[in-house]
Design an enzyme around this catalytic site. Structure first.
Site, mmCIF file in Angstrom:
data_model
loop_
_atom_site.group_PDB
_atom_site.id
_atom_site.type_symbol
_atom_site.label_atom_id
_atom_site.label_comp_id
_atom_site.label_asym_id
_atom_site.label_seq_id
_atom_site.Cartn_x
_atom_site.Cartn_y
_atom_site.Cartn_z
ATOM 1 C CB SER A 263 -0.853 -0.015 1.267
ATOM 2 O OG SER A 263 -1.471 1.230 1.462
ATOM 3 C CE1 TYR B 160 -3.974 -2.018 5.092
ATOM 4 C CE2 TYR B 160 -3.422 0.203 4.361
ATOM 5 C CZ TYR B 160 -3.752 -1.114 4.073
ATOM 6 O OH TYR B 160 -3.845 -1.516 2.766
ATOM 7 C CE LYS C 173 -1.779 -4.663 3.256
ATOM 8 N NZ LYS C 173 -2.023 -5.866 2.471
HETATM 9 N N1 UFG Z 1 -12.394 11.843 1.979
HETATM 10 C C1 UFG Z 1 -13.434 12.737 2.162
HETATM 11 N N2 UFG Z 1 -14.643 12.235 2.548
HETATM 12 C C2 UFG Z 1 -14.870 10.910 2.750
HETATM 13 C C3 UFG Z 1 -13.788 9.996 2.554
HETATM 14 C C4 UFG Z 1 -12.558 10.498 2.178
HETATM 15 O O1 UFG Z 1 -13.272 13.943 2.000
HETATM 16 O O2 UFG Z 1 -15.995 10.533 3.109
HETATM 17 C C5 UFG Z 1 -11.102 12.354 1.504
HETATM 18 C C6 UFG Z 1 -9.931 12.059 2.388
HETATM 19 O O3 UFG Z 1 -9.773 13.048 3.354
HETATM 20 C C7 UFG Z 1 -8.780 11.992 1.372
HETATM 21 C C8 UFG Z 1 -9.452 11.434 0.112
HETATM 22 O O4 UFG Z 1 -10.833 11.705 0.275
HETATM 23 O O5 UFG Z 1 -8.327 13.290 1.070
HETATM 24 C C9 UFG Z 1 -9.258 9.944 -0.072
HETATM 25 O O6 UFG Z 1 -9.632 9.284 1.121
HETATM 26 P P1 UFG Z 1 -9.922 7.692 1.160
HETATM 27 O O7 UFG Z 1 -10.407 7.380 2.524
HETATM 28 O O8 UFG Z 1 -10.759 7.321 -0.003
HETATM 29 O O9 UFG Z 1 -8.495 7.084 0.892
HETATM 30 P P2 UFG Z 1 -7.131 7.343 1.678
HETATM 31 O O10 UFG Z 1 -6.299 8.188 0.786
HETATM 32 O O11 UFG Z 1 -7.302 7.773 3.066
HETATM 33 O O12 UFG Z 1 -6.655 5.846 1.779
HETATM 34 C C10 UFG Z 1 -5.770 5.258 0.918
HETATM 35 C C11 UFG Z 1 -5.938 3.742 0.890
HETATM 36 C C12 UFG Z 1 -5.586 3.151 2.220
HETATM 37 C C13 UFG Z 1 -4.234 3.622 2.629
HETATM 38 C C14 UFG Z 1 -4.194 5.122 2.658
HETATM 39 C C15 UFG Z 1 -2.844 5.606 3.101
HETATM 40 O O13 UFG Z 1 -7.253 3.414 0.514
HETATM 41 O O14 UFG Z 1 -5.589 1.747 2.115
HETATM 42 O O15 UFG Z 1 -4.504 5.599 1.358
HETATM 43 O O16 UFG Z 1 -2.463 6.767 2.566
HETATM 44 F F1 UFG Z 1 -3.903 3.199 3.840
#
Ligand code: UFG
Length: 332
Positions: free
Chosen positions: A119, A143, A147
């Site tokens: 990841s 998490y 990994k």
């Molecule tokens: N976000 C929102 N609203 C939501 C969900 C997310 O604004 O309801 C934003 C988050 O703040 C972020 C972006 O959308 O800026 C993406 O968020 P996600 O939760 O979709 O994904 P992440 O980037 O947090 O997660 C990803 C992977 C994980 C990993 C993580 C680490 O899916 O498995 O990156 O950087 F761990």
């Protein structure tokens, strides 16, 4: 039994099930091992499903032996960052120790090729928001650590044995099978594209935007969103790479292009035919402002060419799947 079998652990889960489908469709003999704690029986579209845990040594060894497995693709893992913060040992046990057990079984049964789901979380908050494979790893949650520890085990086991591996560091995976057969069914989803799709079908009144004051062009978080079909195709390319006898490698799996939360939501609105209802919230703890892959190496090394770049197809496929889920499993 013919051609060597491919064991896909976690093959009933979101990404694993897309890989099983592509492997099966391309004529590979594929076997899934999944404990169904997060996966779904009907997501496995090719080959047998063995219901069981990666921590069960006897079972894993028996599956490797009885199905003449030559290559393992290891997806089985817990993936919710907030859950990993609340219950780290669950993540170290399931993800890290689980990988250790699968590796141990591979060595014992003579399986010498391994593809690992890693990841972008291993990078934490990289300088400048862009990570290549040499960017220092510095995970900021259990998490990501779970990994990274698995990557280290894999590196060391490969150095000490005849095992060769490809570790793929996924960035933000979204979308679903364009044929509409499988998709992301996770309840209590947290990923942006899934949350937005749930809003469109009426499962949520609005979509929270976590942080509007980031140092990004429109103030919202920027990520490298990649279609799950392209992620799955990277695994088939990794398989060909390992079969060609090439050395172990760790590769980013992203497009190398960033989109903001507002851009994603606008794309979902276009696909839905109406704008979404959004709610501006504070930043979510631990979120980097920007996280984008340098994605040259995977193209050069595996010859992988993405087919679904761009947000529109990703969100269209995510929405189609969400409509189907909603029709099949309406809220009680
Ligand atoms: N976000 C929102 N609203 C939501 C969900 C997310 O604004 O309801 C934003 C988050 O703040 C972020 C972006 O959308 O800026 C993406 O968020 P996600 O939760 O979709 O994904 P992440 O980037 O947090 O997660 C990803 C992977 C994980 C990993 C993580 C680490 O899916 O498995 O990156 O950087 F761990």
């Amino acid at each position: 039994m013919g051609a060597e079998g491919i064991l896909v652990t976690g093959g009933a889960g979101y990404i694993g099930s897309h890989v099983v489908r592509q492997l099966g469709a391309s004529g590979e003999r594929v076997v899934t091992l999944d404990n169904l704690s997060r996966g779904f029986r009907d997501a496995v579209t090719y080959g047998p499903l063995v219901v069981g845990d990666t921590s069960d040594r006897e079972l894993v060894r028996r599956v490797l032996r009885e199905h003449s497995i030559g290559i393992v693709m290891h997806f089985a893992a817990l993936t919710v960052v907030s859950e990993s913060v609340a219950d780290p040992l669950k993540y170290y046990s399931n993800n890290t120790a689980g990988t250790g057990t699968v590796l141990e079984c591979c060595l014992a049964e003579g399986v010498d090729r391994f593809v690992f789901s890693s990841s972008a979380a291993v990078y934490g908050v990289p300088n400048g928001g862009i990570a290549d494979e040499d960017t220092p790893t510095a995970p900021i949650n259990p998490y990501g650590s779970s990994k990274l520890m698995s990557e280290w085990m894999l590196r060391d086991v490969s150095a000490a044995s005849g095992l060769r591996h490809v570790a793929l560091r996924y960035f933000n995976v979204g979308g679903s099978d364009p044929g509409g057969r499988i998709g992301q069914s996770t309840p209590q989803a947290t990923l942006l594209t899934k949350v937005a799709a749930e809003h469109v079908v009426g499962k949520r009144p609005d979509v929270p935007i976590f942080g509007t004051d980031y140092p990004t062009p429109d103030g919202t978080g920027v990520r490298d969103y990649i279609h799950v079909e392209d992620v799955a195709a990277a695994h088939l390319a990794a398989l060909a790479y390992l079969r060609a006898g090439r050395p172990s490698v760790t590769l980013n799996c992203g497009y190398g292009r960033g989109h903001s939360v507002r851009e994603v939501l606008a794309a979902v609105g276009r696909a839905a035919g109406r704008p979404l209802v959004t709610r501006e919230e504070a930043r979510r703890p631990g979120d980097p402002p920007t996280l984008i892959a340098r994605a040259d190496r995977i193209r050069e090394t595996l010859g992988w060419v993405p087919r679904y770049e761009g947000l529109d197809q990703l969100v269209r496929d995510a929405l189609r799947w969400e409509h189907r889920l909603q029709a099949e499993r309406p809220p009680i």
